[in-house]
Design an enzyme around this catalytic site. Structure first.
Site, PDB file in Angstrom:
ATOM      1  N   ALA A  18      20.334  75.184 -21.863  1.00 11.88           N
ATOM      2  CA  ALA A  18      19.554  76.257 -21.763  1.00 11.88           C
ATOM      3  C   ALA A  18      18.693  76.300 -22.898  1.00 11.88           C
ATOM      4  O   ALA A  18      19.166  75.942 -24.036  1.00 11.88           O
ATOM      5  CB  ALA A  18      20.181  77.409 -21.490  1.00 11.88           C
ATOM      6  N   CYS A  19      17.435  77.035 -23.196  1.00  8.89           N
ATOM      7  CA  CYS A  19      16.808  77.100 -24.156  1.00  8.89           C
ATOM      8  C   CYS A  19      17.480  77.659 -25.144  1.00  8.89           C
ATOM      9  O   CYS A  19      17.948  78.876 -24.764  1.00  8.89           O
ATOM     10  CB  CYS A  19      15.464  77.667 -23.860  1.00  8.89           C
ATOM     11  SG  CYS A  19      14.288  78.055 -25.342  1.00  8.89           S
ATOM     12  N   PRO A  20      17.611  77.730 -26.621  1.00  7.25           N
ATOM     13  CA  PRO A  20      16.770  76.593 -27.187  1.00  7.25           C
ATOM     14  C   PRO A  20      17.799  75.234 -27.640  1.00  7.25           C
ATOM     15  O   PRO A  20      17.490  74.588 -28.375  1.00  7.25           O
ATOM     16  CB  PRO A  20      16.401  77.011 -28.540  1.00  7.25           C
ATOM     17  CG  PRO A  20      17.973  77.918 -28.887  1.00  7.25           C
ATOM     18  CD  PRO A  20      18.180  78.705 -27.490  1.00  7.25           C
ATOM     19  N   GLY A  21      18.834  75.094 -26.428  1.00  3.62           N
ATOM     20  CA  GLY A  21      19.644  73.884 -26.723  1.00  3.62           C
ATOM     21  C   GLY A  21      18.884  72.694 -26.761  1.00  3.62           C
ATOM     22  O   GLY A  21      19.380  71.791 -27.689  1.00  3.62           O
ATOM     23  N   ASN A  45      14.015  71.649 -19.328  1.00  2.56           N
ATOM     24  CA  ASN A  45      13.828  72.833 -19.821  1.00  2.56           C
ATOM     25  C   ASN A  45      12.426  72.795 -20.072  1.00  2.56           C
ATOM     26  O   ASN A  45      11.913  72.386 -21.059  1.00  2.56           O
ATOM     27  CB  ASN A  45      14.701  73.525 -20.935  1.00  2.56           C
ATOM     28  CG  ASN A  45      14.463  75.033 -20.930  1.00  2.56           C
ATOM     29  OD1 ASN A  45      13.476  75.442 -21.349  1.00  2.56           O
ATOM     30  ND2 ASN A  45      15.615  75.583 -20.983  1.00  2.56           N
TER      31      ASN A  45
END
Lengths: 80, 379
Positions: A18-21, A45
């Site tokens: 998931a952002c900001p991963g 993403n």
């Protein structure tokens, strides 16, 4: 930019993150990379299309190419 | 044959799970059909959210520490030992003091470890409130700080309690205002990406509050090095900030055992709904240890422990395991010394921070006291 054929040294597979991963995974890889290293980032993403471009420019690195596919995007980033 | 469930890690996730299993599988444990072991490398359970208040002189580290033997149900076999090796094919652990241990089901809840040494100068130059020693050392500096520039730099993500850096700058701003010193103190907050928080909704909520309160912000700031002598911190992006007091959120990592066992790169790759490890059978991970994409927060470990407890109880009884984790996360966010917000979200529904209020602040403080009921599996 699509279907690039760019040589790379390392791959960061952040698909599923998931952002900001994805961006943080890229930054983590670039942190220890030598100048001239090309890192390939895989992300599914859509936010990465904005995040990665902005960070690469801010950090003075170079975005060599982006493949935007249906399932995921591939970014090629060269460390300055 | 006795089914053996081994839980590694006596933090929130491991402790809640052990107590949930003792409750759910009480009759089976009583008959000797099931055995639950909780392994932890120290005798105490530590409630880390207390550390946020230590630098302000409001709490003591001991307020967040209680013996596991007081919290864990007597039906659970509590072992103070450290796991040194894991063979998931053989369903076997090696422990430092107790030798090999076979398991039928394994739950990894080993949490996060701080690694400030990954950034040159960070360990010497920065303070933190992510450890007991860090929080007490920061208290010594902060209580006598009357003028100058405080820089809070989020160096590593993901990190425990993603809201805590925002909470710290909101609290320190309010704390100096109350004492009439705010005009003499500059506060700068740095964050690795283009906004002030990993979650876009929380970032968009927090940024105007920071601007309104004169908290300077540096985004796209990934600390590369700290010079403790010059009192400067420099980013990968080429920005250098001077500081008089540096508070750093250090890089976090998991234990080496996870990667060595082939369960994931640093964190355990899991099905984010069932929390089952993808690379091994009969292995679960929860809390910080599980790579789910949700925050490293106590509430996450708490809810995940409930899910894993239900799944394991069903598996032991030969029933389908149907409980799943939906990403539920709860978090109070201090916005000052007397006010707080609150967020609740999951995989499908983003957070919408509640308007800050004194009531929510007191709710947070009340929960910090009630937490010990959570650890015992009662709340």
């Amino acid at each position: 930019m699509t279907d690039t054929d760019i040589a790379y040294d390392d791959t960061v597979d952040a698909r599923g993150s998931a952002c900001p991963g994805p961006l943080m995974d890229l930054i983590g890889e670039m942190r220890d990379a030598d100048s001239g290293t090309v890192v390939r980032l895989l992300s599914d993403n859509d936010q990465s299309l904005t995040d990665v471009r902005e960070w690469v420019e801010e950090a003075g690195n170079e975005l060599l190419g982006v493949d935007e596919d249906d399932d995921y995007h591939t970014f090629y980033v060269e460390k300055a | 044959m006795t089914v053996h469930i081994a839980i590694v890690g006596g933090g929130t996730g491991g402790t809640v799970l052990a107590n949930k299993l003792a409750e759910r599988l009480g009759p089976e444990i009583e008959r000797g059909d099931v055995r639950v072991t909780l392994l932890n490398d120290g005798p105490d359970h530590v409630y880390k959210p207390v550390w946020l208040y230590v630098p302000f002189g409001q709490r003591e580290p001991d307020d967040g520490r209680r013996p596991l033997e007081e919290l864990v149900d007597d039906a659970v076999d509590l072992r103070i030992d450290r796991v040194t090796d894991l063979d998931t094919d053989a369903h076997q652990l090696q422990t430092r003091d107790g030798g090999p241990m076979e398991y039928d089901y394994l739950v990894l809840a080993t949490g996060s470890t701080l690694e400030p040494e990954r950034i040159p100068g960070l360990a010497d130059g920065a303070h933190d409130y992510y450890s007991e020693s860090g929080a007490t050392a920061l208290r010594e500096e902060l209580l006598s700080f009357t003028e100058g520039r405080i820089v809070l730099s989020v160096v590593g993500t993901p990190h425990m309690c993603p809201a805590a850096p925002l909470e710290f700058v909101f609290m320190v701003d309010d704390w100096f205002r109350e004492r009439g010193l705010r005009e003499d103190v500059e506060i700068t907050y740095t964050y690795p990406i283009q906004r002030v928080h990993g979650n876009a909704n929380i970032g968009e909520w927090a940024r105007p509050i920071m601007d309104e309160r004169g908290i300077e912000v540096e985004t796209f700031f990934n600390a590369e090095s700290v010079d403790p002598d010059a009192e400067t911190i420099t980013s990968m992006e080429g920005t250098t900030l001077e500081y008089d007091l540096l508070v750093g959120i250090p890089p976090h990592s998991s234990i080496d055992l996870i990667e060595e066992a082939g369960l994931g790169e640093d964190w355990v790759d899991v099905d984010k709904h069932t929390l089952e490890a993808e690379a091994a059978d009969d292995v679960y991970a929860l809390g910080d240890t599980a790579e789910t994409g949700v925050p490293n927060a106590g509430s996450v470990a708490h809810y995940q422990a409930g899910v894993v407890g239900q799944r394991l109880a069903n598996e032991v009884r030969g029933r389908p395991a149907t409980a799943t984790y939906d990403g539920k996360t709860l978090c109070f966010i201090e916005t000052g010394m007397d006010s707080a917000s609150f967020v609740e979200f999951d995989y499908e529904n983003p957070p919408s921070p509640a308007p800050p209020s004194e009531k929510l602040h007191w709710s947070k403080l009340a929960y910090n006291e009630a937490y010990w009921l959570t650890a015992r599996g009662l709340l």
